[in-house]
Design an enzyme around this catalytic site. Structure first.
Site, PDB file in Angstrom:
ATOM      1  N   CYS A   2     -37.345  -7.564  12.300  1.00 54.64           N
ATOM      2  CA  CYS A   2     -37.550  -6.973  10.981  1.00 54.64           C
ATOM      3  C   CYS A   2     -36.245  -6.933  10.191  1.00 54.64           C
ATOM      4  O   CYS A   2     -35.165  -6.894  10.775  1.00 54.64           O
ATOM      5  CB  CYS A   2     -38.054  -5.552  11.133  1.00 54.64           C
ATOM      6  SG  CYS A   2     -39.465  -5.435  12.219  1.00 54.64           S
ATOM      7  N   ARG A  27     -35.626 -14.562   7.771  1.00 56.30           N
ATOM      8  CA  ARG A  27     -35.954 -14.121   9.126  1.00 56.30           C
ATOM      9  C   ARG A  27     -37.457 -14.172   9.390  1.00 56.30           C
ATOM     10  O   ARG A  27     -37.888 -14.045  10.528  1.00 56.30           O
ATOM     11  CB  ARG A  27     -35.488 -12.664   9.318  1.00 56.30           C
ATOM     12  CG  ARG A  27     -34.005 -12.473   9.144  1.00 56.30           C
ATOM     13  CD  ARG A  27     -33.690 -11.040   8.800  1.00 56.30           C
ATOM     14  NE  ARG A  27     -33.979 -10.145   9.906  1.00 56.30           N
ATOM     15  CZ  ARG A  27     -33.066  -9.648  10.714  1.00 56.30           C
ATOM     16  NH1 ARG A  27     -31.812  -9.952  10.538  1.00 56.30           N
ATOM     17  NH2 ARG A  27     -33.389  -8.836  11.674  1.00 56.30           N
ATOM     18  N   TRP A  76     -41.753  -7.756  10.850  1.00 54.58           N
ATOM     19  CA  TRP A  76     -42.244  -8.834  11.715  1.00 54.58           C
ATOM     20  C   TRP A  76     -42.970  -8.096  12.822  1.00 54.58           C
ATOM     21  O   TRP A  76     -42.354  -7.424  13.646  1.00 54.58           O
ATOM     22  CB  TRP A  76     -41.065  -9.657  12.225  1.00 54.58           C
ATOM     23  CG  TRP A  76     -41.374 -10.558  13.383  1.00 54.58           C
ATOM     24  CD1 TRP A  76     -41.325 -10.232  14.704  1.00 54.58           C
ATOM     25  CD2 TRP A  76     -41.770 -11.930  13.336  1.00 54.58           C
ATOM     26  NE1 TRP A  76     -41.661 -11.314  15.476  1.00 54.58           N
ATOM     27  CE2 TRP A  76     -41.945 -12.366  14.672  1.00 54.58           C
ATOM     28  CE3 TRP A  76     -42.008 -12.830  12.291  1.00 54.58           C
ATOM     29  CZ2 TRP A  76     -42.331 -13.666  14.994  1.00 54.58           C
ATOM     30  CZ3 TRP A  76     -42.384 -14.121  12.620  1.00 54.58           C
ATOM     31  CH2 TRP A  76     -42.548 -14.530  13.951  1.00 54.58           C
ATOM     32  N   ASN A 102     -36.451  -0.968  13.223  1.00 52.01           N
ATOM     33  CA  ASN A 102     -36.447  -2.306  13.807  1.00 52.01           C
ATOM     34  C   ASN A 102     -36.264  -2.104  15.298  1.00 52.01           C
ATOM     35  O   ASN A 102     -35.363  -1.372  15.698  1.00 52.01           O
ATOM     36  CB  ASN A 102     -35.259  -3.079  13.192  1.00 52.01           C
ATOM     37  CG  ASN A 102     -35.177  -4.501  13.700  1.00 52.01           C
ATOM     38  OD1 ASN A 102     -36.016  -4.944  14.457  1.00 52.01           O
ATOM     39  ND2 ASN A 102     -34.148  -5.209  13.267  1.00 52.01           N
ATOM     40  N   GLY A 103     -37.104  -2.705  16.118  1.00 53.95           N
ATOM     41  CA  GLY A 103     -36.969  -2.542  17.575  1.00 53.95           C
ATOM     42  C   GLY A 103     -38.287  -2.136  18.190  1.00 53.95           C
ATOM     43  O   GLY A 103     -39.346  -2.251  17.565  1.00 53.95           O
ATOM     44  N   GLU A 484     -37.511 -30.407  29.590  1.00 56.45           N
ATOM     45  CA  GLU A 484     -37.143 -29.686  28.371  1.00 56.45           C
ATOM     46  C   GLU A 484     -35.778 -30.168  27.856  1.00 56.45           C
ATOM     47  O   GLU A 484     -35.584 -30.344  26.647  1.00 56.45           O
ATOM     48  CB  GLU A 484     -37.126 -28.169  28.640  1.00 56.45           C
ATOM     49  CG  GLU A 484     -36.587 -27.309  27.516  1.00 56.45           C
ATOM     50  CD  GLU A 484     -37.366 -27.396  26.209  1.00 56.45           C
ATOM     51  OE1 GLU A 484     -38.407 -28.072  26.159  1.00 56.45           O
ATOM     52  OE2 GLU A 484     -36.894 -26.801  25.220  1.00 56.45           O
ATOM     53  N   LYS A 488     -35.213 -31.745  24.195  1.00 52.34           N
ATOM     54  CA  LYS A 488     -34.261 -31.202  23.215  1.00 52.34           C
ATOM     55  C   LYS A 488     -33.335 -32.307  22.724  1.00 52.34           C
ATOM     56  O   LYS A 488     -33.068 -32.430  21.533  1.00 52.34           O
ATOM     57  CB  LYS A 488     -33.414 -30.064  23.813  1.00 52.34           C
ATOM     58  CG  LYS A 488     -34.089 -28.748  23.998  1.00 52.34           C
ATOM     59  CD  LYS A 488     -34.345 -27.986  22.714  1.00 52.34           C
ATOM     60  CE  LYS A 488     -35.730 -28.251  22.194  1.00 52.34           C
ATOM     61  NZ  LYS A 488     -36.817 -27.466  22.724  1.00 52.34           N
ATOM     62  N   GLU A 491     -35.225 -34.881  20.456  1.00 55.70           N
ATOM     63  CA  GLU A 491     -35.760 -34.432  19.166  1.00 55.70           C
ATOM     64  C   GLU A 491     -34.684 -34.097  18.134  1.00 55.70           C
ATOM     65  O   GLU A 491     -34.928 -34.219  16.940  1.00 55.70           O
ATOM     66  CB  GLU A 491     -36.740 -33.258  19.330  1.00 55.70           C
ATOM     67  CG  GLU A 491     -36.129 -31.936  19.714  1.00 55.70           C
ATOM     68  CD  GLU A 491     -37.159 -30.809  19.771  1.00 55.70           C
ATOM     69  OE1 GLU A 491     -37.046 -29.931  20.628  1.00 55.70           O
ATOM     70  OE2 GLU A 491     -38.074 -30.808  18.936  1.00 55.70           O
ATOM     71  N   HIS A 507     -38.857 -44.456  42.422  1.00 60.56           N
ATOM     72  CA  HIS A 507     -40.116 -45.164  42.196  1.00 60.56           C
ATOM     73  C   HIS A 507     -40.149 -45.847  40.825  1.00 60.56           C
ATOM     74  O   HIS A 507     -41.227 -46.168  40.325  1.00 60.56           O
ATOM     75  CB  HIS A 507     -41.295 -44.193  42.346  1.00 60.56           C
ATOM     76  CG  HIS A 507     -41.359 -43.572  43.699  1.00 60.56           C
ATOM     77  ND1 HIS A 507     -41.765 -44.270  44.816  1.00 60.56           N
ATOM     78  CD2 HIS A 507     -41.013 -42.333  44.129  1.00 60.56           C
ATOM     79  CE1 HIS A 507     -41.688 -43.473  45.890  1.00 60.56           C
ATOM     80  NE2 HIS A 507     -41.227 -42.300  45.488  1.00 60.56           N
ATOM     81  N   LYS A 603     -42.322 -27.244  12.327  1.00 60.86           N
ATOM     82  CA  LYS A 603     -42.230 -26.069  13.200  1.00 60.86           C
ATOM     83  C   LYS A 603     -43.591 -25.697  13.774  1.00 60.86           C
ATOM     84  O   LYS A 603     -43.702 -25.332  14.929  1.00 60.86           O
ATOM     85  CB  LYS A 603     -41.633 -24.897  12.410  1.00 60.86           C
ATOM     86  CG  LYS A 603     -41.365 -23.660  13.235  1.00 60.86           C
ATOM     87  CD  LYS A 603     -40.232 -23.878  14.234  1.00 60.86           C
ATOM     88  CE  LYS A 603     -40.071 -22.776  15.232  1.00 60.86           C
ATOM     89  NZ  LYS A 603     -39.474 -23.250  16.489  1.00 60.86           N
TER      90      LYS A 603
HETATM   91  C1  F6R Z   1     -39.853 -28.576  20.776  1.00 66.33           C
HETATM   92  C2  F6R Z   1     -40.867 -27.880  20.014  1.00 66.33           C
HETATM   93  C3  F6R Z   1     -42.285 -28.271  20.204  1.00 66.33           C
HETATM   94  C4  F6R Z   1     -43.172 -27.005  20.347  1.00 66.33           C
HETATM   95  C5  F6R Z   1     -44.644 -27.406  20.326  1.00 66.33           C
HETATM   96  C6  F6R Z   1     -45.553 -26.219  20.577  1.00 66.33           C
HETATM   97  O1  F6R Z   1     -38.592 -28.075  20.507  1.00 66.33           O
HETATM   98  O2  F6R Z   1     -40.574 -26.999  19.246  1.00 66.33           O
HETATM   99  O3  F6R Z   1     -42.460 -29.114  21.300  1.00 66.33           O
HETATM  100  O4  F6R Z   1     -42.824 -26.372  21.530  1.00 66.33           O
HETATM  101  O5  F6R Z   1     -44.971 -27.988  19.094  1.00 66.33           O
HETATM  102  O6  F6R Z   1     -45.382 -25.249  19.610  1.00 66.33           O
HETATM  103  P1  F6R Z   1     -45.965 -23.805  19.799  1.00 66.33           P
HETATM  104  O7  F6R Z   1     -45.247 -23.174  20.948  1.00 66.33           O
HETATM  105  O8  F6R Z   1     -45.701 -23.109  18.501  1.00 66.33           O
HETATM  106  O9  F6R Z   1     -47.422 -23.944  20.095  1.00 66.33           O
END
Ligand code: F6R
Length: 608
Positions: A2, A27, A76, A102-103, A484, A488, A491, A507, A603
């Site tokens: 928040c 935020r 939030w 907030n918290g 992962e 990272k 991407e 393999h 996102k």
């Molecule tokens: C990678 C990334 C994506 C999300 C995926 C699922 O850095 O951000 O692979 O993890 O699109 O997103 P959510 O968790 O919002 O369902």
């Protein structure tokens, strides 16, 4: 999480506060509100949605331009859905005090129960309203607002940054913090309180960062910091902020991604808040108390969330002997999955809006299978459509590449595994206490080690940024972490990377190894360590360069051993995760990529 701003000074306090809220908009929030004093008493205006909606509501609130002190909040949601009653500020029972918070107040249910028995009514589902009403109760036996606030806070367990306004003291504000940020801005004839520096940066760069356990009282011309428990005055030094607004929004970091990686100690703490019975050392997940331990748990998720699920599979199967399948949501939804009585489905999603994950969730419900949503955004589609919801407490994640959300999902999956194991009677008291202490120590370990990890990542990024390909290797619980790490890197830096189970290397992928094809290995000291070590000898034999994350001490024959701190049992993943994130971040930044908004990515993936 928040956003908070409080203002006392010579300018019209309400517009200054709203302007401050706008500078905290980055935020993310779901509702906004403001409180101020006019002749008739305290006025609280709040609305669901954007600040513009709050401004419209204010138009009808009379002459708010006369207010000389105000506090405002963007929420939030953490407790209770986003709506007007749950928005802040909240009033105490007398209407004489208004507070923003907030918290998370861990023991708010007990405190609320106590006050309900005294006949006090509540208008929201929030822990924050409980806190201001507790201050209201304490006012009855206290000589001053600071005394009442101090008494109330001594009973509140959990995390908070609060700002309070009193009808009886025009032009004055009180604030206190514990584990949630709060900063004091010092102006001439005006003072500010905020969760974050950008809120008041156009007015002053002179700030005092408050520490845990401190309380402050401000008016236009004075400020005083006290110990929140004893009310003894404390000496505090101000400092001058040199960041511009944009840098301040990122907490002084160059990118949101870096800020969010470095926030992970707090994320772990927030996720654990209210989840552990400290005396019994047991896990509290009341949201799923009504559900039996499943015969089989099917995790449905995409991308990073699916890797958290794969790590969770390892943990839950190992600790609780509950079979777990992890399905990529885009496959699951069209696979005609076999779901049987006794199965439960868990949909993991940071955003709670990912189309494929939602489709998987709906499919499970059509089969009559109970669905647990594990998600970060309160009131999101996954949260609304699941039968039971476990919220992660990562706070808004702004960078497109997901970082702290995975950390928060892993905390919750660990707690789930622990609670299944408890319920099945599989853990001795000692093992349970060790697991609980293990996860509780993670935040401190990360706090200490993240700065050095970043230096190592920066140094390695210089040497490896010219690679066109990378192989990430890990075994057991570290296999999803390898995936992962590769995700990272690709991407945000656009370097091709593959995450592989180390044992699978021979393999196929081993054919790729040559001096220009480096390997990033996860080689922590567990029962598979010797196996990973052998895999790395095979890579070395083919001239491949190796970076290896390890906590096993010297002895690995690799080009760049990267030493991680020791943590309890399988929790090494919490140290590996920021290392792979930081490595990808530093390479992408070194290559000048758009770290927070990588090309072609969104996102929230709300389409198939
Ligand atoms: C990678 C990334 C994506 C999300 C995926 C699922 O850095 O951000 O692979 O993890 O699109 O997103 P959510 O968790 O919002 O369902």
């Amino acid at each position: 999480m928040c956003g908070i701003i409080g203002y006392a000074g010579h300018r019209p306090a309400v517009p200054v506060s709203l302007e401050g809220l706008r500078r905290l908009e980055y935020r993310g929030y779901d509702s906004a509100g403001v409180a101020f004093k006019l002749d008739g008493g305290l006025v609280v205006i709040k609305e669901k949605g954007k600040i513009a909606a709050l401004e419209e509501a204010l138009e009808e609130a009379g002459n708010f331009m006369n207010a000389t002190a105000a506090l405002a909040h963007t929420r939030w949601a953490t407790h209770g859905v986003p709506n007007r009653p749950n928005a802040h500020p909240h009033l105490d029972q007398s209407g004489e005090l208004a507070m923003v918070h907030n918290g998370i107040i861990e023991n708010y249910t007990e405190l609320k129960q106590e006050m309900l028995q005294k006949g006090i009514s509540f208008y929201s589902e929030t822990d924050s309203e409980v806190l201001v009403k507790l201050v209201g109760e304490c006012m009855k036996e206290s000589g001053s607002v600071e005394e009442a606030l101090s008494k109330a806070l001594s009973r509140a367990e959990g995390a908070y940054a609060v700002v309070l306004i009193s009808n009886a003291h025009p032009g004055r504000l009180w604030a206190a913090r514990k584990q949630s940020p709060l900063v004091l801005g010092l102006g001439t004839g005006e003072n500010f309180l905020a969760s974050d520096v950008p809120a008041f940066l156009p007015y002053t760069r002179e700030v005092v960062f408050l520490d845990d356990g401190e309380m402050v009282v401000i008016d236009a011309n004075s400020w005083k910091v006290m110990d929140a428990a004893t009310l003894q005055a404390k000496e505090k030094k101000s400092q001058t902020i040199t960041w511009d607004v944009q840098a301040a929004q990122k907490g002084g970091f160059k990118h949101f991604m870096l800020k969010e990686i470095m926030e992970q100690p707090k994320v772990v703490r927030d996720c654990l808040t209210g989840r552990i019975d400290q005396q019994k050392k047991t896990v509290k997940l009341p949201e799923i108390d009504g559900l039996p331990v499943p015969k089989r748990l099917v995790i449905v998720a995409c991308g990073t969330s699916s890797y958290a699920g794969m790590w969770g599979k390892y943990i839950i199967e190992k600790m609780a002997r509950v079979p777990v399948d992890v399905a990529i949501a885009s496959e699951f939804r069209y696979a005609d999955p076999i779901l049987a009585e006794g199965d439960q489905v868990m949909a993991i999603s940071q955003s709670g809006e990912t189309a494929d994950t939602l489709a998987g969730l709906r499919l499970a419900r059509e089969h009559g299978i109970p669905v647990i949503g594990l998600c970060n955004v309160v009131g999101s589609s996954v949260a609304r459509e699941s039968d039971h919801v476990l919220y992660t407490q990562a706070g808004p994640e702004i960078s497109v590449a997901s970082t702290k959300a995975m950390c928060s999902q892993m905390v919750m999956l660990f707690l789930l595994g622990l609670s299944y194991a408890e319920r099945k009677g599989l853990l001795s008291d000692e093992d349970r206490a060790a697991a609980v202490s293990g996860i509780q120590e993670i935040a401190g370990v990360l706090e200490q080690s993240l700065p050095a990890m970043r230096d190592t990542a920066r140094h390695l990024a210089r040497s490896y940024s010219s690679a066109d390909n990378f192989l990430y290797l890990g075994r057991g619980p570290y296999c999803p972490l390898a995936m992962e790490g590769a995700l990272k890197l690709k991407e945000i830096s656009y370097i091709h990377a593959e995450g592989y189970a180390a044992g699978e290397m021979k393999h196929g992928p081993i054919a790729l190894i040559d001096p220009r094809f480096p390997t990033f290995a996860i080689a922590l000291a567990d029962d598979l360590f010797s196996k990973v070590k052998s895999n790395l000898i095979e890579v070395k034999a083919r001239g491949g360069k190796i970076i290896a994350l390890t906590n096993a001490g010297p002895g690995l024959e690799v080009d760049h051993p990267w030493y991680l701190p020791q943590v309890w049992g399988p929790l090494g993943a919490f140290t590996v995760l920021p290392a792979v994130q930081l490595f990808a971040y530093e390479i992408a930044d070194y290559l000048g990529k758009d770290v927070d908004q990588p090309r072609n990515l969104a996102k929230s993936v709300t389409v198939e």
